[in-house]
Design a protein around this motif. Structure first.
Motif, PDB file in Angstrom:
ATOM      1  N   ARG A 181      42.569  56.301  58.090  1.00 37.04           N
ATOM      2  CA  ARG A 181      41.703  55.321  58.751  1.00 37.04           C
ATOM      3  C   ARG A 181      42.269  53.909  58.722  1.00 37.04           C
ATOM      4  O   ARG A 181      41.773  53.028  59.442  1.00 37.04           O
ATOM      5  N   ALA A 182      43.294  53.649  57.874  1.00 38.50           N
ATOM      6  CA  ALA A 182      43.774  52.277  57.735  1.00 38.50           C
ATOM      7  C   ALA A 182      45.247  52.276  57.368  1.00 38.50           C
ATOM      8  O   ALA A 182      45.719  53.131  56.615  1.00 38.50           O
ATOM      9  N   LEU A 183      45.970  51.303  57.899  1.00 39.93           N
ATOM     10  CA  LEU A 183      47.372  51.044  57.572  1.00 39.93           C
ATOM     11  C   LEU A 183      47.556  49.537  57.448  1.00 39.93           C
ATOM     12  O   LEU A 183      46.959  48.769  58.200  1.00 39.93           O
ATOM     13  N   THR A 184      48.389  49.120  56.514  1.00 40.55           N
ATOM     14  CA  THR A 184      48.772  47.718  56.431  1.00 40.55           C
ATOM     15  C   THR A 184      50.125  47.632  55.760  1.00 40.55           C
ATOM     16  O   THR A 184      50.592  48.600  55.142  1.00 40.55           O
ATOM     17  N   THR A 185      50.770  46.491  55.890  1.00 35.93           N
ATOM     18  CA  THR A 185      52.080  46.290  55.266  1.00 35.93           C
ATOM     19  C   THR A 185      51.967  45.276  54.145  1.00 35.93           C
ATOM     20  O   THR A 185      51.078  44.413  54.135  1.00 35.93           O
ATOM     21  N   LEU A 186      52.881  45.382  53.205  1.00 34.79           N
ATOM     22  CA  LEU A 186      52.879  44.519  52.031  1.00 34.79           C
ATOM     23  C   LEU A 186      54.303  44.048  51.786  1.00 34.79           C
ATOM     24  O   LEU A 186      55.214  44.864  51.630  1.00 34.79           O
ATOM     25  N   ASP A 187      54.511  42.740  51.782  1.00 37.63           N
ATOM     26  CA  ASP A 187      55.836  42.178  51.510  1.00 37.63           C
ATOM     27  C   ASP A 187      56.030  42.013  50.017  1.00 37.63           C
ATOM     28  O   ASP A 187      55.185  41.418  49.329  1.00 37.63           O
ATOM     29  N   THR A 188      57.122  42.542  49.518  1.00 38.37           N
ATOM     30  CA  THR A 188      57.472  42.400  48.106  1.00 38.37           C
ATOM     31  C   THR A 188      58.894  41.850  48.003  1.00 38.37           C
ATOM     32  O   THR A 188      59.629  41.759  48.996  1.00 38.37           O
ATOM     33  N   ALA A 189      59.290  41.512  46.789  1.00 33.64           N
ATOM     34  CA  ALA A 189      60.635  40.988  46.579  1.00 33.64           C
ATOM     35  C   ALA A 189      61.705  42.019  46.931  1.00 33.64           C
ATOM     36  O   ALA A 189      62.839  41.656  47.270  1.00 33.64           O
ATOM     37  N   ASP A 190      61.353  43.285  46.863  1.00 34.10           N
ATOM     38  CA  ASP A 190      62.311  44.349  47.161  1.00 34.10           C
ATOM     39  C   ASP A 190      62.211  44.840  48.598  1.00 34.10           C
ATOM     40  O   ASP A 190      62.846  45.848  48.946  1.00 34.10           O
ATOM     41  N   GLY A 191      61.405  44.181  49.414  1.00 33.19           N
ATOM     42  CA  GLY A 191      61.255  44.601  50.792  1.00 33.19           C
ATOM     43  C   GLY A 191      59.834  45.029  51.089  1.00 33.19           C
ATOM     44  O   GLY A 191      58.961  45.045  50.217  1.00 33.19           O
ATOM     45  N   PRO A 192      59.566  45.405  52.331  1.00 33.05           N
ATOM     46  CA  PRO A 192      58.189  45.752  52.721  1.00 33.05           C
ATOM     47  C   PRO A 192      57.779  47.130  52.212  1.00 33.05           C
ATOM     48  O   PRO A 192      58.604  48.041  52.052  1.00 33.05           O
ATOM     49  N   LEU A 193      56.490  47.252  51.950  1.00 32.35           N
ATOM     50  CA  LEU A 193      55.868  48.534  51.649  1.00 32.35           C
ATOM     51  C   LEU A 193      54.787  48.787  52.686  1.00 32.35           C
ATOM     52  O   LEU A 193      54.233  47.852  53.266  1.00 32.35           O
ATOM     53  N   LEU A 194      54.487  50.034  52.882  1.00 30.37           N
ATOM     54  CA  LEU A 194      53.432  50.438  53.799  1.00 30.37           C
ATOM     55  C   LEU A 194      52.293  51.046  52.990  1.00 30.37           C
ATOM     56  O   LEU A 194      52.544  51.903  52.115  1.00 30.37           O
ATOM     57  N   ALA A 195      51.080  50.602  53.242  1.00 28.15           N
ATOM     58  CA  ALA A 195      49.902  51.144  52.551  1.00 28.15           C
ATOM     59  C   ALA A 195      49.042  51.907  53.545  1.00 28.15           C
ATOM     60  O   ALA A 195      48.849  51.465  54.679  1.00 28.15           O
ATOM     61  N   SER A 196      48.523  53.053  53.120  1.00 32.71           N
ATOM     62  CA  SER A 196      47.660  53.869  53.974  1.00 32.71           C
ATOM     63  C   SER A 196      46.448  54.315  53.174  1.00 32.71           C
ATOM     64  O   SER A 196      46.496  54.454  51.946  1.00 32.71           O
ATOM     65  N   ALA A 197      45.345  54.544  53.880  1.00 32.95           N
ATOM     66  CA  ALA A 197      44.104  54.994  53.239  1.00 32.95           C
ATOM     67  C   ALA A 197      43.270  55.726  54.269  1.00 32.95           C
ATOM     68  O   ALA A 197      43.537  55.662  55.472  1.00 32.95           O
ATOM     69  N   GLY A 198      42.250  56.422  53.799  1.00 31.28           N
ATOM     70  CA  GLY A 198      41.436  57.162  54.748  1.00 31.28           C
ATOM     71  C   GLY A 198      40.235  57.821  54.139  1.00 31.28           C
ATOM     72  O   GLY A 198      39.670  57.371  53.130  1.00 31.28           O
ATOM     73  N   THR A 199      39.854  58.919  54.765  1.00 41.78           N
ATOM     74  CA  THR A 199      38.602  59.588  54.436  1.00 41.78           C
ATOM     75  C   THR A 199      38.625  60.203  53.046  1.00 41.78           C
ATOM     76  O   THR A 199      37.562  60.441  52.460  1.00 41.78           O
ATOM     77  N   ASP A 200      39.807  60.464  52.499  1.00 41.04           N
ATOM     78  CA  ASP A 200      39.863  61.056  51.163  1.00 41.04           C
ATOM     79  C   ASP A 200      39.672  60.030  50.046  1.00 41.04           C
ATOM     80  O   ASP A 200      39.704  60.376  48.872  1.00 41.04           O
ATOM     81  N   GLY A 201      39.494  58.757  50.392  1.00 43.22           N
ATOM     82  CA  GLY A 201      39.207  57.737  49.393  1.00 43.22           C
ATOM     83  C   GLY A 201      40.390  57.309  48.556  1.00 43.22           C
ATOM     84  O   GLY A 201      40.208  56.703  47.498  1.00 43.22           O
TER      85      GLY A 201
END
Length: 774
Positions: free
Chosen positions: A601-621
């Motif tokens: 249900r959701a995606l977003t990106t996260l900038d870190t010192a080691d490069g970007p990360l991708l975060a995902s979440a949804g119906t499974d909580g």
């Protein structure tokens, strides 16, 4: 400012009072007016027939406390152009629920812009659109008009009826999903204390006589209520293990009228309308299935013909014989006797509406064009310019009027509900014809019918599926906005108002922008589970779409663009439970992350010192982090205990702080998580209890480097200071917001206020937020 009010019929006196009071209102809406003005100025203006923006200025409205502006407007004949701020306020009034004056002011500012300046570029806005002290600056609005909101309820209403109580006072009755019956005056005010039946949902209401009415519910009980006194008279009949599927007044030849009820097992029950007791009456034996009933006056004989619908089959009962007519193409959802003898109407799940003649039931007398975009849910009779009409409601949230003989449409659809219409009723009082509708969006709306069809119909509104802006919103770069509906995708330059339409062939389900080297790409997820890529620029010729990205088994609901080591990537999340990563240079699929058990249900990106990360979440909580370089999960899974997570946002980390991610979900809270420890960083941020689940979330930074969280519920956008958890502002929308996106402009060396893009089925808004002084 004390003493007795002059009576409502002393119009000249009220007009003079309104003139004097209006002169006391300052232009600065942040300055509280005298409490008398807040409470009584609108009433004086209405009684003096000068209820307009000059006599009730916009600066007063955020402090208005009578909560009757929308009711007062219903009684006025003032041109709407002279009441544009008042009508914008009336649309918000049912949703205010204790919002502070700053929130009311910002909400009014945006509501007025949406109502009066649809698709108007900021450069063309008049100075009159500004409000001193407002924490928002509208940039772009393209919203369905917020028409005719009459009341807001905390439960879903499933039945409506109008009764006339002695001595002729009309009262509107509603029944809801929890078995509560409410009594309303026609201005939306309560007429009596609600009756709680302690039974199932009230799905059918039928007026009887002298203000009495019958209620049928999902617990199999038929109850008689007194609309004049607002009380339960008796539980007339109960059939265990069934629900009431229909109620109708039926007058067979040679027999007094009865109240006839159909139950979910096909059983028919007849009750005396005076004693409310079972009465002996020949009735047909039906198969065990819910039935719809209509009592149709016979054109060539005394009494009524009983029309019965079960699933797709319609039968006629003449008092002795049950005769099946032709099978319909879809399951019937509504059936209604029309004023003309022998005529009735049906509607079904396919969206068909037909007019029938009981003497020739094999072929419809007339069939309406399929203008609803979904199943029909209810029918009612109405009066348009003194003539009978048929009203239909649908799962598309619209109501339409039809000619009762030809099934020709009368005017345009009534638009405003953002969820399926659950009930409607039409009536005429004091010479004014109206339809009242209710919806799963928890609003009750009252629509005037005089003058329909309109001389200048509004543009047909198309529900918005998605919208997206590029990552920056500047004056030096093109301020582009992509909006997806069933008509395709329109890309607007909100600075000039120019647009381009992209015919995508499939209804888009999600949009996002990406940049590949010097090319701006619009990614459009389609209902067939593919993703098309469109190279775009408002000042260049349209380019052919690039090869589609395919691989998902079900439609994509969320997308996010990111860059890893100079490579442009696209992440997609789908209802098939997978997250996929794509190379936008080569259009190849790089990775599949199948670990979510249910819909993403959701995606977003996260900038870190080691490069970007991708975060995902949804119906499974759960929230999972993915490393686009290693194409593996990063760290441990966050188990949020919120059952369904609808949205994610990342809060920028300071030089000495760990990265933080925010989650929002069905429980109506925002939680902040430390990604190093996997633990909550603070107590959850709670919405107001009546604003339902959270559906959207984003994070933004102000010029003073405050981190702000914005989350959307059923009728508001809530903004908090992320560092302190303090609420800053509520933007009252009156409609669900399905996505939020922050855009941070860079205007030379001076930081500017961030933009917020708010999208819902009812429209799109782009506005700046000025929160550093809040």
């Amino acid at each position: 400012m004390s003493g007795r009010h002059p009576g409502p019929h002393n119009g000249d006196i009220h007009r003079q009072i309104a003139d004097a009071l209006a002169a006391l209102v300052t232009d600065d809406a942040t300055i509280p007016p005298h409490p008398y003005l807040s409470r009584h100025l609108a009433q004086h203006a209405a009684y003096g027939n000068v209820l307009d923006d000059a006599h009730v200025p916009p600066a007063l409205l955020p402090w208005e406390t009578s909560a009757t502006v929308r009711r007062l407007l219903h009684r006025q004949d003032t041109p709407r152009t002279e009441q544009s701020w008042l009508h914008a306020w009336a649309a918000l009034e049912p949703f205010l629920n204790g919002a502070d004056a700053t929130s009311r002011l910002a909400s009014l500012h945006l509501a007025h812009h949406a109502a009066a300046f649809r698709r108007t570029p900021p450069s063309q806005l008049p100075d009159a659109t500004r409000l001193a002290g407002s924490r928002v600056s509208p940039l772009w609005s393209d919203c369905a008009p917020p028409d005719s909101i009459w009341a807001v309820t905390d439960t879903r209403i499933e039945a409506l009826a109008l009764v006339t109580t002695p001595p002729g006072r009309p009262v509107l009755i509603s029944g809801d999903e929890h078995g509560t019956v409410r009594f309303w005056r026609l201005d939306g005010a309560p007429a009596a204390t609600p009756v709680h039946t302690d039974g199932g949902a009230i799905q059918h209401l039928l007026p009887l006589h002298d203000g009495l009415l019958a209620a049928g519910s999902t617990d199999g009980t038929i109850r008689i209520l007194d609309g004049a006194r607002g009380r339960l008279v008796t539980e007339a009949h109960h059939r265990p293990h069934t629900w009431v599927s229909s109620l109708v007044r039926y007058a067979p030849a040679g027999h007094p009228p009865v109240l006839l009820a159909a139950h979910s097992d096909g059983h028919l029950t007849a009750l005396d309308t005076e004693t409310h007791r079972l009465t002996d009456l020949p009735l047909p034996t039906l198969r065990s299935a819910p039935a719809l009933l209509a009592g149709v006056q016979r054109p060539d004989a005394d009494g009524m013909l009983l029309v019965i619908a079960q699933d797709r089959t319609v039968s006629h009962w003449d008092g002795r014989t049950l005769t099946a007519t032709a099978q319909r193409d879809a399951r019937l959802r509504g059936m209604l006797a029309l004023p003309r003898s022998g005529r009735y109407a049906t509607c079904d799940e396919s969206g068909d509406l037909s007019i029938w003649d009981a003497t020739a039931p094999r072929t419809p007398l007339a069939q309406a064009p399929r203008l609803h975009t979904g199943a029909l849910t209810a029918l009612a009779t109405a009066t348009v310019d003194g003539r009978p009409a048929l009203a239909s409601a649908g799962t598309d949230g619209t109501v339409r009027l039809w000619h009762t003989a030809t099934a020709r449409p009368l005017g345009d659809a009534f638009q405003g509900h953002t969820a399926p219409v659950t009930a409607l009723t039409g009536f005429t009082t004091d010479g004014q014809a109206r339809i009242v509708t209710t919806s799963a969006d928890h609003t009750v709306r009252s629509w005037p019918l005089h003058g329909r069809p309109p001389r200048r119909p509004r543009p047909v509104w198309r529900r918005i599926n998605a919208a997206a802006m590029p990552a920056t919103c500047t004056h030096t770069r093109q301020p582009l906005l992509a909006v997806a509906s069933e008509d395709g995708v329109r890309v607007w330059n909100i600075h000039t108002g120019r647009h381009r339409t992209i015919a995508d062939g499939e209804t888009p389900t999600a949009l996002t922008w990406a940049r590949v080297e010097h090319t701006l790409l619009l990614a459009a997820a389609r209902s067939d589970a593919g993703i098309t890529l469109h190279p775009l620029g408002m000042d260049t010729a349209a380019s052919a779409p690039l090869p589609a990205l395919t691989g998902h088994a079900l439609p994509v609901t969320v997308m996010a663009a990111l860059t890893h080591r100079s490579t442009a990537l696209l992440a997609t999340g789908s209802t098939d439970g997978t997250v996929r990563l794509w190379n936008l240079h080569t259009h190849e699929q790089l990775a599949v992350f199948p670990d979510h058990n249910l819909s993403v249900r959701a995606l977003t990106t996260l900038d870190t010192a080691d490069g970007p990360l991708l975060a995902s979440a949804g119906t499974d909580g759960t929230v999972r982090l993915w490393n686009p370089g290693t194409r593996q999960q990063h760290g441990t899974t966050l188990r949020c205990g919120q059952h369904t997570i609808n949205a994610l946002a990342t809060a920028p980390a300071g030089p000495c702080t760990a990265p933080t991610i925010a989650t929002a979900g069905q429980d109506g809270t925002v939680r902040l998580w430390n990604l190093d420890s996997g633990r909550l960083t603070a107590h959850p941020l709670h919405l107001s209890p009546d604003d339902g689940p959270l559906t959207a979330l984003t994070c933004l930074r102000t010029p003073a480097q405050r981190t702000i969280l914005a989350a959307a519920g059923r009728s508001r956008i809530h903004l908090w200071d992320a560092a302190t958890g303090s609420p800053l502002l509520q933007i009252i929308t009156g409609r669900p917001t399905t996505s939020l996106a922050a855009r941070h402009p860079s205007l030379g060396t001076t930081p500017a206020s961030p933009c917020l893009l708010a999208t819902g089925e009812a429209g799109v808004r782009v506005f700046r937020l000025h929160l550093d002084q809040t």
